[in-house]
Design a protein around this motif. Structure first.
Motif, PDB file in Angstrom:
ATOM      1  N   SER A  73      45.299  71.045  74.463  1.00 12.49           N
ATOM      2  CA  SER A  73      46.721  71.223  74.757  1.00 12.49           C
ATOM      3  C   SER A  73      47.343  69.961  75.350  1.00 12.49           C
ATOM      4  O   SER A  73      48.521  69.672  75.102  1.00 12.49           O
ATOM      5  CB  SER A  73      46.924  72.407  75.707  1.00 12.49           C
ATOM      6  OG  SER A  73      46.218  72.234  76.918  1.00 12.49           O
ATOM      7  N   LEU A  74      46.582  69.192  76.135  1.00 14.26           N
ATOM      8  CA  LEU A  74      47.128  67.961  76.713  1.00 14.26           C
ATOM      9  C   LEU A  74      47.553  66.977  75.631  1.00 14.26           C
ATOM     10  O   LEU A  74      48.656  66.425  75.665  1.00 14.26           O
ATOM     11  CB  LEU A  74      46.098  67.311  77.640  1.00 14.26           C
ATOM     12  CG  LEU A  74      46.176  67.660  79.125  1.00 14.26           C
ATOM     13  CD1 LEU A  74      45.034  67.008  79.886  1.00 14.26           C
ATOM     14  CD2 LEU A  74      47.519  67.233  79.714  1.00 14.26           C
ATOM     15  N   THR A  75      46.672  66.753  74.664  1.00 13.72           N
ATOM     16  CA  THR A  75      47.020  65.816  73.598  1.00 13.72           C
ATOM     17  C   THR A  75      48.078  66.412  72.665  1.00 13.72           C
ATOM     18  O   THR A  75      48.874  65.674  72.071  1.00 13.72           O
ATOM     19  CB  THR A  75      45.776  65.419  72.791  1.00 13.72           C
ATOM     20  OG1 THR A  75      45.070  66.608  72.379  1.00 13.72           O
ATOM     21  CG2 THR A  75      44.841  64.557  73.628  1.00 13.72           C
TER      22      THR A  75
ATOM     23  N   ALA B 140      40.306  66.823  71.307  1.00 16.20           N
ATOM     24  CA  ALA B 140      41.509  66.143  71.793  1.00 16.20           C
ATOM     25  C   ALA B 140      42.329  65.555  70.642  1.00 16.20           C
ATOM     26  O   ALA B 140      43.565  65.678  70.615  1.00 16.20           O
ATOM     27  CB  ALA B 140      41.125  65.054  72.789  1.00 16.20           C
ATOM     28  N   PHE B 141      41.665  64.927  69.680  1.00 20.33           N
ATOM     29  CA  PHE B 141      42.392  64.348  68.551  1.00 20.33           C
ATOM     30  C   PHE B 141      42.986  65.436  67.652  1.00 20.33           C
ATOM     31  O   PHE B 141      44.097  65.283  67.132  1.00 20.33           O
ATOM     32  CB  PHE B 141      41.493  63.411  67.753  1.00 20.33           C
ATOM     33  CG  PHE B 141      41.508  61.998  68.257  1.00 20.33           C
ATOM     34  CD1 PHE B 141      42.526  61.126  67.916  1.00 20.33           C
ATOM     35  CD2 PHE B 141      40.509  61.541  69.102  1.00 20.33           C
ATOM     36  CE1 PHE B 141      42.562  59.833  68.399  1.00 20.33           C
ATOM     37  CE2 PHE B 141      40.524  60.241  69.595  1.00 20.33           C
ATOM     38  CZ  PHE B 141      41.556  59.383  69.241  1.00 20.33           C
ATOM     39  N   LEU B 142      42.260  66.538  67.469  1.00 24.40           N
ATOM     40  CA  LEU B 142      42.842  67.653  66.716  1.00 24.40           C
ATOM     41  C   LEU B 142      44.074  68.190  67.430  1.00 24.40           C
ATOM     42  O   LEU B 142      45.063  68.565  66.791  1.00 24.40           O
ATOM     43  CB  LEU B 142      41.808  68.768  66.536  1.00 24.40           C
ATOM     44  CG  LEU B 142      40.877  68.646  65.346  1.00 24.40           C
ATOM     45  CD1 LEU B 142      39.879  69.798  65.332  1.00 24.40           C
ATOM     46  CD2 LEU B 142      41.655  68.615  64.029  1.00 24.40           C
ATOM     47  N   GLY B 143      44.025  68.216  68.762  1.00 27.64           N
ATOM     48  CA  GLY B 143      45.186  68.628  69.531  1.00 27.64           C
ATOM     49  C   GLY B 143      46.372  67.703  69.317  1.00 27.64           C
ATOM     50  O   GLY B 143      47.519  68.152  69.223  1.00 27.64           O
ATOM     51  N   LEU B 144      46.107  66.404  69.237  1.00 33.79           N
ATOM     52  CA  LEU B 144      47.178  65.431  68.999  1.00 33.79           C
ATOM     53  C   LEU B 144      47.883  65.706  67.672  1.00 33.79           C
ATOM     54  O   LEU B 144      49.121  65.761  67.602  1.00 33.79           O
ATOM     55  CB  LEU B 144      46.606  64.023  69.012  1.00 33.79           C
ATOM     56  CG  LEU B 144      47.606  62.888  68.745  1.00 33.79           C
ATOM     57  CD1 LEU B 144      48.596  62.763  69.902  1.00 33.79           C
ATOM     58  CD2 LEU B 144      46.864  61.568  68.520  1.00 33.79           C
ATOM     59  N   PHE B 145      47.089  65.884  66.610  1.00 35.73           N
ATOM     60  CA  PHE B 145      47.692  66.141  65.302  1.00 35.73           C
ATOM     61  C   PHE B 145      48.360  67.513  65.264  1.00 35.73           C
ATOM     62  O   PHE B 145      49.396  67.695  64.598  1.00 35.73           O
ATOM     63  CB  PHE B 145      46.638  66.008  64.205  1.00 35.73           C
ATOM     64  CG  PHE B 145      46.138  64.600  64.037  1.00 35.73           C
ATOM     65  CD1 PHE B 145      46.995  63.590  63.631  1.00 35.73           C
ATOM     66  CD2 PHE B 145      44.816  64.269  64.318  1.00 35.73           C
ATOM     67  CE1 PHE B 145      46.547  62.284  63.492  1.00 35.73           C
ATOM     68  CE2 PHE B 145      44.354  62.963  64.177  1.00 35.73           C
ATOM     69  CZ  PHE B 145      45.228  61.975  63.772  1.00 35.73           C
ATOM     70  N   ASN B 146      47.799  68.482  65.980  1.00 34.67           N
ATOM     71  CA  ASN B 146      48.439  69.794  66.101  1.00 34.67           C
ATOM     72  C   ASN B 146      49.818  69.653  66.749  1.00 34.67           C
ATOM     73  O   ASN B 146      50.797  70.274  66.321  1.00 34.67           O
ATOM     74  CB  ASN B 146      47.548  70.715  66.937  1.00 34.67           C
ATOM     75  CG  ASN B 146      48.169  72.078  67.156  1.00 34.67           C
ATOM     76  OD1 ASN B 146      48.174  72.923  66.275  1.00 34.67           O
ATOM     77  ND2 ASN B 146      48.681  72.307  68.356  1.00 34.67           N
TER      78      ASN B 146
END
Length: 462
Positions: A319-321, A372-378
């Motif tokens: 969620s942070l990213t 974290a990277f999946l969160g960024l793209f999400n």
């Protein structure tokens, strides 16, 4: 290389080019934005409630209904690494049933939100965005509170479906309202803010769960926490003004026969709604049908290695990213181009998901990096959608169009989760193998976006 993304076709546009004369005051515009932001903040908390709490709730309620012996399950789970024979088979069987209930709760969220998005979106086009936004918020807060009293998985499943009708209705009405009351120059930042709101809600719920663990013995508190938005819904109904663009469109349609009323499923709008459904479905399947399985995977591994808070930390990292991604999404869409950005989001999500599901396991630092990277793209996806989807539709059908596009994608996603449940059985609960297959959906996003129209010249206040 990407010139084909800059090709255009004529957009259906039945909106007058005359300016809306009675635009809202700046305090009223801010109030609308705060309400929409708050609605989707609590929507994000509802999303994580489903991902974080439903496996724990399933185990508790299964024990109450005699579907498992919870004391024996706890003991077997603690000794999972040394089990053999019948004990291992019994633990695997109980975990499989819990995973199946988890999948059903995900489907309840998705089907409920899809139906609610269509119904409340259509009602928003007919009776006003503000009214339906307030009612949607009150609806999901109320039924979430009632879920505190559930005594069986079936009762909880029914109540979660009802609550999610309101969650689905809040998104299209909030997005349509914000898109109509602010000039175009503010819309990239505001769309990013709405996308960011959901991720802030996810982070807030994750943070609370890291402090107070969500376990089979302690999961009902999350239901009570999520009744708080009822106060927001009441405030929206009492104090929030209606969209001037909607009021003008509504007055123009007064006296029209119902058969001549505009519809997203008729004529020139049909192509746009199919494109909208497709573009919204890709990140939904990528999230719910792929990345979200990282949470029960981390839950299962965490309980075996004595790290009950592992799933909460996974949720916080993602969620942070996502907050960062959604914050920049609208501005990047303007700078890169809407369709070009979607292509690169899909490419990045595909590469990251394949790496995470092939090369990492929960508990490893590299797993956290992948999450974290999946969160960024999400975050990029869900900051992009509230910016792009309103541009596809004229004022008269905007809430319906947004609701259909975003929430019908949830129906397709729910069907994917049903298929994933079958994969769980076929792959004997191997989350990594499931993720490798379901994350291939991002490849289709790279292809689909080439068929999307250029919406950059539409003025949303006209």
């Amino acid at each position: 290389m990407y010139d084909f993304f800059d090709q255009t076709f004529d957009m259906p546009n039945h909106i007058s080019t005359q300016e809306v004369s009675d635009s809202l005051s700046r305090p009223a515009q801010i109030g609308v934005s705060v309400a929409a932001f708050s609605a989707w903040f609590f929507g994000g908390m509802q999303i994580l409630l489903t991902n974080l709490g439903m496996r724990a709730a399933s185990l508790d309620l299964m024990g109450r209904q005699g579907m498992l012996d919870f004391a024996v399950f706890t003991d077997l789970n603690r000794r999972a690494g040394e089990l053999v024979g019948s004990e291992l088979a019994q633990l695997n069987a109980w975990n499989a049933v819990a995973s199946q209930w988890y999948a059903w709760f995900q489907c309840a969220f998705l089907f409920g939100a899809a139906v609610g998005g269509y119904l409340f979106g259509k009602l928003g086009d007919r009776y006003g965005r503000t009214k339906m936004l307030g009612i949607s918020i009150l609806w999901f807060a109320g039924f979430t509170g009632l879920a505190w009293f559930a005594q069986s998985p079936h009762q909880l499943l029914f109540l979660r479906f009802l609550a999610c009708l309101g969650i689905g209705g809040a998104w299209p009405n909030g997005v349509a309202l914000v898109s109509e009351v602010w000039p175009n120059k503010f819309r990239p930042a505001l769309a990013s803010a709405i996308g960011m709101a959901g991720n802030l809600g996810i982070f807030a719920m994750s943070s609370m769960a890291a402090i107070h663990a969500v376990t089979p013995d302690s999961w009902r508190w999350v239901m009570l926490v999520n009744t708080v938005p009822a106060l927001i819904g009441l405030g929206v109904l009492l104090f929030l003004p209606e969209s001037p663009a909607w009021k003008k469109q509504s007055s123009q349609q007064t006296g029209m026969q119902s058969e001549s009323s505009p519809s997203v499923f008729k004529g020139e709008h049909l192509r746009c709604v199919f494109i909208g459904i497709g573009l919204a479905t890709i990140p939904l399947i990528g999230g719910w049908g792929s990345a979200n399985w990282m949470m029960p995977w981390a839950d299962e591994i965490g309980s075996q290695i004595g790290k009950e808070d592992l799933k909460a930390h996974i949720g916080m990292a993602r969620s942070l990213t996502s907050i960062v991604g959604s914050f920049f999404a609208g501005m990047l869409a303007v700078w890169m181009g809407r369709r070009r950005m979607y292509f690169f989001i899909s490419l990045g999500a595909l590469v990251t998901a394949q790496y995470a599901f092939w090369m990492t396991v929960p508990g490893d630092f590299s797993f956290l990096v992948g999450v974290a990277f999946l969160g960024l793209f999400n975050g990029f996806y869900f900051g992009w959608l509230p910016f792009f989807l309103p541009e596809l539709f004229p004022t008269s059908i905007r809430s319906t169009g947004i609701g259909v596009s975003f929430n019908f994608g949830r129906i397709l996603t729910a069907l994917t989760i049903f298929a994933t449940g079958a994969l769980m059985t076929a792959f004997e609960g191997d989350y990594a193998r499931i993720g490798r297959i379901t994350s291939l959906i991002f490849l289709f996003g790279m292809i689909l976006v080439s068929f999307a129209p250029d919406t950059s010249r539409r003025n949303m206040m006209h």
